[in-house]
Every structure is written in C-alpha cells, then in structure tokens.
Design an enzyme around this catalytic site. Structure first.
Site, mmCIF file in Angstrom:
data_model
loop_
_atom_site.group_PDB
_atom_site.id
_atom_site.type_symbol
_atom_site.label_atom_id
_atom_site.label_comp_id
_atom_site.label_asym_id
_atom_site.label_seq_id
_atom_site.Cartn_x
_atom_site.Cartn_y
_atom_site.Cartn_z
ATOM 1 N N THR A 1 -21.495 15.572 14.736
ATOM 2 C CA THR A 1 -20.957 16.714 13.990
ATOM 3 C C THR A 1 -21.931 17.891 14.007
ATOM 4 O O THR A 1 -23.146 17.706 13.855
ATOM 5 C CB THR A 1 -20.694 16.298 12.515
ATOM 6 O OG1 THR A 1 -19.852 15.144 12.514
ATOM 7 C CG2 THR A 1 -20.025 17.413 11.736
ATOM 8 N N TYR B 1 -14.920 10.101 18.502
ATOM 9 C CA TYR B 1 -15.882 10.898 17.726
ATOM 10 C C TYR B 1 -17.311 10.640 18.205
ATOM 11 O O TYR B 1 -17.724 9.490 18.369
ATOM 12 C CB TYR B 1 -15.767 10.551 16.238
ATOM 13 C CG TYR B 1 -16.937 11.074 15.424
ATOM 14 C CD1 TYR B 1 -17.079 12.428 15.176
ATOM 15 C CD2 TYR B 1 -17.912 10.208 14.930
ATOM 16 C CE1 TYR B 1 -18.153 12.919 14.448
ATOM 17 C CE2 TYR B 1 -18.994 10.695 14.192
ATOM 18 C CZ TYR B 1 -19.102 12.048 13.953
ATOM 19 O OH TYR B 1 -20.168 12.531 13.252
ATOM 20 N N TRP C 1 -12.076 14.053 12.778
ATOM 21 C CA TRP C 1 -11.304 15.246 13.083
ATOM 22 C C TRP C 1 -10.983 15.378 14.563
ATOM 23 O O TRP C 1 -10.250 16.268 14.969
ATOM 24 C CB TRP C 1 -12.028 16.496 12.578
ATOM 25 C CG TRP C 1 -11.961 16.624 11.085
ATOM 26 C CD1 TRP C 1 -12.965 16.428 10.203
ATOM 27 C CD2 TRP C 1 -10.793 16.938 10.309
ATOM 28 N NE1 TRP C 1 -12.514 16.598 8.928
ATOM 29 C CE2 TRP C 1 -11.190 16.913 8.953
ATOM 30 C CE3 TRP C 1 -9.466 17.227 10.619
ATOM 31 C CZ2 TRP C 1 -10.300 17.181 7.921
ATOM 32 C CZ3 TRP C 1 -8.585 17.491 9.578
ATOM 33 C CH2 TRP C 1 -9.012 17.468 8.244
ATOM 34 N N ASP D 1 -16.393 18.182 14.265
ATOM 35 C CA ASP D 1 -16.732 16.939 14.971
ATOM 36 C C ASP D 1 -16.763 17.240 16.468
ATOM 37 O O ASP D 1 -15.950 18.024 16.974
ATOM 38 C CB ASP D 1 -15.677 15.863 14.685
ATOM 39 C CG ASP D 1 -15.839 15.265 13.294
ATOM 40 O OD1 ASP D 1 -16.891 15.488 12.673
ATOM 41 O OD2 ASP D 1 -14.901 14.584 12.831
ATOM 42 N N ASN E 1 -14.383 15.106 4.173
ATOM 43 C CA ASN E 1 -15.227 14.910 5.363
ATOM 44 C C ASN E 1 -15.147 13.517 5.969
ATOM 45 O O ASN E 1 -15.654 13.293 7.068
ATOM 46 C CB ASN E 1 -16.688 15.266 5.050
ATOM 47 C CG ASN E 1 -17.302 14.355 3.999
ATOM 48 O OD1 ASN E 1 -16.737 13.324 3.659
ATOM 49 N ND2 ASN E 1 -18.469 14.746 3.498
ATOM 50 N N ASP E 2 -14.507 12.561 5.296
ATOM 51 C CA ASP E 2 -14.525 11.184 5.792
ATOM 52 C C ASP E 2 -13.360 10.921 6.736
ATOM 53 O O ASP E 2 -12.620 9.951 6.589
ATOM 54 C CB ASP E 2 -14.493 10.220 4.598
ATOM 55 C CG ASP E 2 -14.942 8.822 5.010
ATOM 56 O OD1 ASP E 2 -15.507 8.679 6.114
ATOM 57 O OD2 ASP E 2 -14.712 7.877 4.244
ATOM 58 N N TRP F 1 -13.512 20.486 8.720
ATOM 59 C CA TRP F 1 -13.560 20.588 7.263
ATOM 60 C C TRP F 1 -14.703 21.536 6.929
ATOM 61 O O TRP F 1 -15.556 21.803 7.766
ATOM 62 C CB TRP F 1 -13.694 19.242 6.596
ATOM 63 C CG TRP F 1 -15.058 18.580 6.611
ATOM 64 C CD1 TRP F 1 -15.927 18.482 5.572
ATOM 65 C CD2 TRP F 1 -15.672 17.892 7.698
ATOM 66 N NE1 TRP F 1 -17.051 17.780 5.949
ATOM 67 C CE2 TRP F 1 -16.920 17.405 7.257
ATOM 68 C CE3 TRP F 1 -15.281 17.626 9.037
ATOM 69 C CZ2 TRP F 1 -17.782 16.686 8.065
ATOM 70 C CZ3 TRP F 1 -16.146 16.913 9.846
ATOM 71 C CH2 TRP F 1 -17.365 16.459 9.356
ATOM 72 N N ASP G 1 -20.586 14.441 6.725
ATOM 73 C CA ASP G 1 -20.481 12.986 6.814
ATOM 74 C C ASP G 1 -20.338 12.647 8.294
ATOM 75 O O ASP G 1 -19.286 12.865 8.884
ATOM 76 C CB ASP G 1 -19.251 12.507 6.019
ATOM 77 C CG ASP G 1 -19.054 10.992 6.135
ATOM 78 O OD1 ASP G 1 -19.890 10.320 6.772
ATOM 79 O OD2 ASP G 1 -18.061 10.486 5.582
HETATM 80 N N1 ABN Z 1 -15.976 13.597 10.346
HETATM 81 C C1 ABN Z 1 -16.903 12.617 10.656
HETATM 82 C C2 ABN Z 1 -16.305 11.275 10.699
HETATM 83 C C3 ABN Z 1 -15.873 10.765 11.904
HETATM 84 C C4 ABN Z 1 -15.330 9.506 11.962
HETATM 85 C C5 ABN Z 1 -15.203 8.786 10.803
HETATM 86 C C6 ABN Z 1 -15.616 9.309 9.597
HETATM 87 C C7 ABN Z 1 -16.180 10.569 9.541
#
Ligand code: ABN
Length: 176
Positions: free
Chosen positions: A166, A163, A154, A122, A150-151, A103, A78
């Site tokens: 990924t 972020y 990280w 990430d 995954n949401d 994750w 994700d």
């Molecule tokens: N792990 C990816 C992610 C980053 C920021 C928000 C949601 C998902």
C-alpha cells in the site's frame, strides 16, 4: 682543518640519528608515546565537536521515517508498506499497479501541525509483499463507509486482484 669540521658534522649527525632511534625503541620513548595517546584520548572528547547532526539522526522520530509503521502518513494504513517492498511512499514497486479505488484517512503531520487527507492505494498484480505489515486505524469507520474502511483488498476492483502493498498519497490539506 676541513677534514676535522667534516668529521665533527658526521659525528653530530650520527649522534642525532642514534638518539632518534633510541627514542623510538626505548622504554622511556614508548612510555612518552603512550602518555601522549592517553592525554589525547582524554582531551579529544572535550573538544567542541558539532554533535547536532548525530543527535538529530538519533532523535529522528519514526513519524518521519517512511519505512516505519509509525510514519505520520500511515495513521489509517492497514497493509504492507510499499517503501519496504521496492516502491516508495507514493509509487508502487515495479510490476505492481495502483488500485483504481482507495480508502482515505486524515493524518496530522507533526512537522507542521497540519492535517492531511491521505489516499491509501493498494498496489496490485503481485503476490503479497510480506514486509512491514502495519495496522493503524485512526478515524477508520466500519465497512458501511467503504471509503474510510481499510481492511479490504482494494485490488478487487482491478483486473489484477492480487494485493501486494500500500502507498499513501496526499490528496488534500487543511488550511493553516
Ligand atoms: N487494503 C489492504 C488490505 C489488503 C488485503 C486485505 C486486507 C487489507
């Protein structure tokens, strides 16, 4: 006598050249050339070319394309694919750093039919890449099982909490 032979030779040469020139410019010559092209155009596709490479490329499934969301490793990813952001499947783009915590997902590689444990790291320290946003959630679990959720950003565990994208790194494989 020699003069006569020379004259005949020159005559023949001149005649040949004139015929050639006429062939190049005459309607009959043009029609003959068009005819040859048409025959060539009809016969060429029938020749036994090796088309397997083109077919293989056309049939290259998205599951084998690292810049596609459907790439087999992305089954629980994700986020933005680093392959679309200047990085690779396993490395962050320049200027971004892989998160310390990740994750994981289990994805099947259609090429060998085996299941791989994939770590989704990430990449942190740059603004969100914004390209190739993917969201696959095979075997994802709700947030109470953080390692397979995954949401989450990280990067929060890092100094650089921004972020960017990924990567998906294989960390294990099932027995064949
Ligand atoms: N792990 C990816 C992610 C980053 C920021 C928000 C949601 C998902």
């Amino acid at each position: 006598m020699i003069l006569q032979i020379l004259q005949t030779w020159i005559d023949r040469m001149a005649e040949r050249r004139v015929r050639q020139a006429a062939q190049m410019t005459s309607r009959r010559g043009a029609l003959a050339r068009i005819g040859k092209l048409m025959v060539g155009g009809a016969v060429l596709p029938m020749l036994p070319f090796d088309r397997s490479v083109g077919e293989a490329e056309a049939a290259l499934p998205k599951a084998q394309d690292p810049t596609a969301c459907e790439y087999w490793r992305n089954c629980a990813l994700d986020g933005f694919l680093c392959t679309c952001c200047g990085g690779s499947v396993t490395s962050c783009p320049p200027g971004a750093e892989a998160s310390k915590v990740t994750w994981v997902g289990t994805c099947r590689n259609p090429k060998d039919g085996r299941n791989y444990l994939v770590s989704y790291n990430d990449c942190c320290g740059k603004v969100a890449c914004g390209r190739c946003l993917c969201n696959f959630n095979e075997r994802e679990r709700p947030a109470y099982r953080m390692g397979v959720h995954n949401d989450i950003n990280w990067c929060m565990a890092d100094k650089q909490t921004m972020y960017h994208c990924t990567v998906s790194v294989i960390v294990g494989v099932t027995e064949a």
